[in-house]
Design an enzyme around this catalytic site. Sequence first.
Site, short mmCIF file in Angstrom:
data_model
loop_
_atom_site.label_atom_id
_atom_site.label_comp_id
_atom_site.label_asym_id
_atom_site.label_seq_id
_atom_site.Cartn_x
_atom_site.Cartn_y
_atom_site.Cartn_z
CG HIS B 325 3.84 6.56 -4.48
ND1 HIS B 325 4.38 6.01 -5.24
CD2 HIS B 325 2.69 6.85 -4.99
CE1 HIS B 325 3.77 5.78 -6.42
NE2 HIS B 325 2.51 6.26 -6.40
N GLY B 326 6.04 8.77 -0.69
CA GLY B 326 5.94 9.47 0.35
C GLY B 326 7.21 9.13 1.29
#
Lengths: 307, 468
Positions: B325-326
Site C-alpha cells: 500500500h505504500g
Amino acid sequence: MDSRRQDAHERPLARLRVAVLVVLCTAILLVLAELGAKAAARISRIERRTTEEISSAVRMRGGRADGVRTVLLAGNSLLLEGVDLPALQQELRPAVEVERLVVEGTAYLDWYYALRRLFSEGSRPDVVVLKLSAIQLLSDGIRGDYSANRLFALGDLLDVSRDAGYSMTATSSLLFAHYSTYYGTRMELRKWFLSELMPGMKELQPRLARLNRKPASESAIRRRVPARLAELQRLANQHGAHLVLLLPATSAERSESRALFDAARKASTVVLEPAAPGAFPAALFSDGFHLNAGGKRAYTQALAPLL
Amino acid sequence: MFFDTPVYFVFLIPLVFIYWRLERKQQNVMLLAASYFFYGWWDWRFVSLILISTLVDFFAARYIANSANHWRRRALLILSLTLNFGFLGFFKYFNFFADSLASTLVALGLPAVSVTVLQILLPPGISFYTFQAVAYIVDVYFGKLEPADSLVDYALFISLFPHLIAGPIQRPSHLLPQVQHRRTLDPERITDGVMMILQGLFRKCVVADNCALLADAAFSGSLGGPSLGVGLIGVYAFSWQIYADFSGYSDIARGSAQLMGFHFMVNFRQPYLAVSLQDFWRRWHISLSSWLRDYLYIPLGGNRLGEVKTYRNLLATMLLGGLWHGANWTFVVWGGIHGLWLSMERLLGIKEPGGRSFVRDWVARIALFHLVCLTWIFFRAQNLGAARDYLAGMTVLRWEPHLLPAAIFLIAFSVPMFVIDLLMEARGEEYVLQFSKGRTRVWVGAGAVGLLLLFSGNLSNAFIYFQF
C-alpha cells in the site's frame, strides 16, 4: 411465433430503456442544476454582493477631471472582516471614491489573474489596494473552480494552471467551471445546503475548512514576495493604476511586517500598515486572525487617513 | 483523469459510441490507444515504462510457453519478475529503504551514512499493473494459461484504462479471454454499467469526499484537541471515507468496463458486514487479497506445512500486503496487526459463520468493525508517532459542543452507505437494486444524480488508492 419473436426483440429494448431514462434524467438534472445555480447566484447574499462588486470594479475610471481619486480595495475575508466599507467611504468622500471587491478564500494568484481580467474588461481605478497576509502572498494556491468561474478570464486559465501547478485534469475542471455556474459554485451550494439542513453546520464548517494560518518565514517572504509584488505593480501600472499593499492587523507573535516592508521596498510598492504588529489586543480579534466588530472599527479609523 | 471529473466523461462517452461501431480487432486497437492516452494524461513520461514491461512480459511468456528447456523457462520467468518488481521496488520503495537504512544505522549508534534520496515520482498504477503482469507470467509458467498470441491483446489486458490506475487487479484467466473474443452489445450490461457508475460517483463524491472533511479535520487537530470524541469521529469518518472512496472507484471502473462489454471482478462485497477478519478479507479489496493468497500465501506453503509455518505465511503475506500500500512503516504495522489477528482467529478456531444467531452475528460485526477502525488509524496517520499520538488522544475523556454537529454530519453521510450495503448483502447484488424493476432503478438513478449535484461540491480529493 410472431409474438414470441416480437417479445424477444422488445425485451432488450425494454432493458436498455432503463439506461436511456437514467441518462435522460441526468441530463435534465444537469440543466436544472445549471439553472438553479444561476438563480442561486441572484438570490444568495454573498453571490449577489460579489456580482455587484465585480460590476462596480469594472466601471471604475481614474484620472477624473474633478480630481476625485478612485480606489479599488481588493482582498479576501481579511478585508471583509477588517474594513468597514460604508464608514471608510463616508470618511473619504468627496476626495476619494472607494469601491471594494471581496472574494473569500483567495490568495495572490487569484488576485493577480482577477486584476488581469478586471483591467481587460475596462476597469481603471487610480489605485488598487490589495489586502493579503504574508502567507497568502506566498501561496501558490487558488480558489479553484470558483475563481475560474468568477474571477479568471478564459485566456488566462492555462497560465493560472501552470502557476498553481495544476494537473491536466484539474486544468480541464477549471475550463468547465469557467463556463458552468453550477460547476464553479457547487462548493458554495453544497455548504449552503448543508448549513440549511444540518444543525450546527455553520459552527462546524470553519473547522472543516483547510486553512493555513501558520506565520510565513521571513526568508521566504524576502525571497519570493518582491517578485510577486513587482508583477502586480507592473500589471497595475500598465493600466494606469498604482498598487498599494495593505497589511492586515496581526497579533504580537506574527512578525512578518518587517519582511513585508522590505519586500515591498524592493518592488517599489507602497505599503500601508494601519495597525503595527501586536498593536491590537487579542480582544479585537474573533479567531486570532480576523477582526471582530470592535477591531474592524479601529482598523478602519486608522486606515482612512492613510488612504 | 479522475473518474469523478467531467473530462473523464468527455473521454468515455464518445469512446463508447465509436467502440461499438468497430470490429473486435479494431476495438482492441482503439481501446489500447485510448488507454495509453489515458495513462499519458497523468504523466506521459511513464508510458514508456508500461510499454517496456508489456513488451518484455509478452515475449517472455511466449518463449516460456514454447520452450521445453526448464532452465531457460525459469530464467525468463526470473527476468520478467525481476523487471516488474525491480521497477516497482525502485519507483515506490527506493527512498523508503534508503531513509530506513540511514535511520537504523543512527539508532544502532553507527556512523551516519549519507544515503542519496532521489526525487522519484511514483508512476500511476504501477502497483496494480505490476501485479497483473506477474499473475500473467506466473500462470503461463505453470501452464495454467496459454500466452496471448497478439501483442495488442496482451497490451490491452495490462493497460485497459478502467482498471489501469487503481484496479481491480484483473486475473489473466478472467480478462484476457474477454479481450481476445468478440464482445456483444448487451443492453442489460449497458444498464448495469450506467448504474454502477452512478453508484460509484455517489460513493466517492457524496460519501467519501464529505467523510474526508471530518477525517482530515480530526487527524489534523482542527476538529478539536485530542479526545475520545474527536478520535472516534475521525476514525469512523476515515473508515467510511476509505471504503466509499475505493469501492466507489471500483464501481466506476467496473461500470466503465461494462459499457464496453467487459466484466471486471467484484472488488468489494460489503466488508463492514464481515463477522471475522477472515470474512473481512474475502470482502475487502478482493482482487488484491485473492492475488496475495494465490501468488504469495499459497506458494509460501499456505497451511500445508504445519501450524507454525502457516502463521509465518499469514504474517508474511499481510506484512507484504501492507507494504504494497505504500512506502511507510505505518502500512507495515497495519498489515502486521491484520496478520496477527488472522493468526489468532486461526488459533482460536474461529471459522466462517454458519448457523450463528442474529445477535451473535451483529455483536461480531460491531466488534470487527471497531478492530478494523483501529487499524485504519495506522493506515491514515503520516507516521508511527502520529498514530501513537492519535491513539493516546483517545484516552482523554472530553466532550466539546461542536462534536455533536460533527457526529450528525458523519451519520448523515455514512448511514446511506450502510443501508446500501445491507440491501446489497440481502439481495446478493453487484450494485444496489440491481434486480429491481426498471422503474425503480430509474428513480434510484435519478435520485443518486440529484444527491450528487447537491452534496458533491467538496474540494476535489484524489481517490485514496491512486497513491498506491
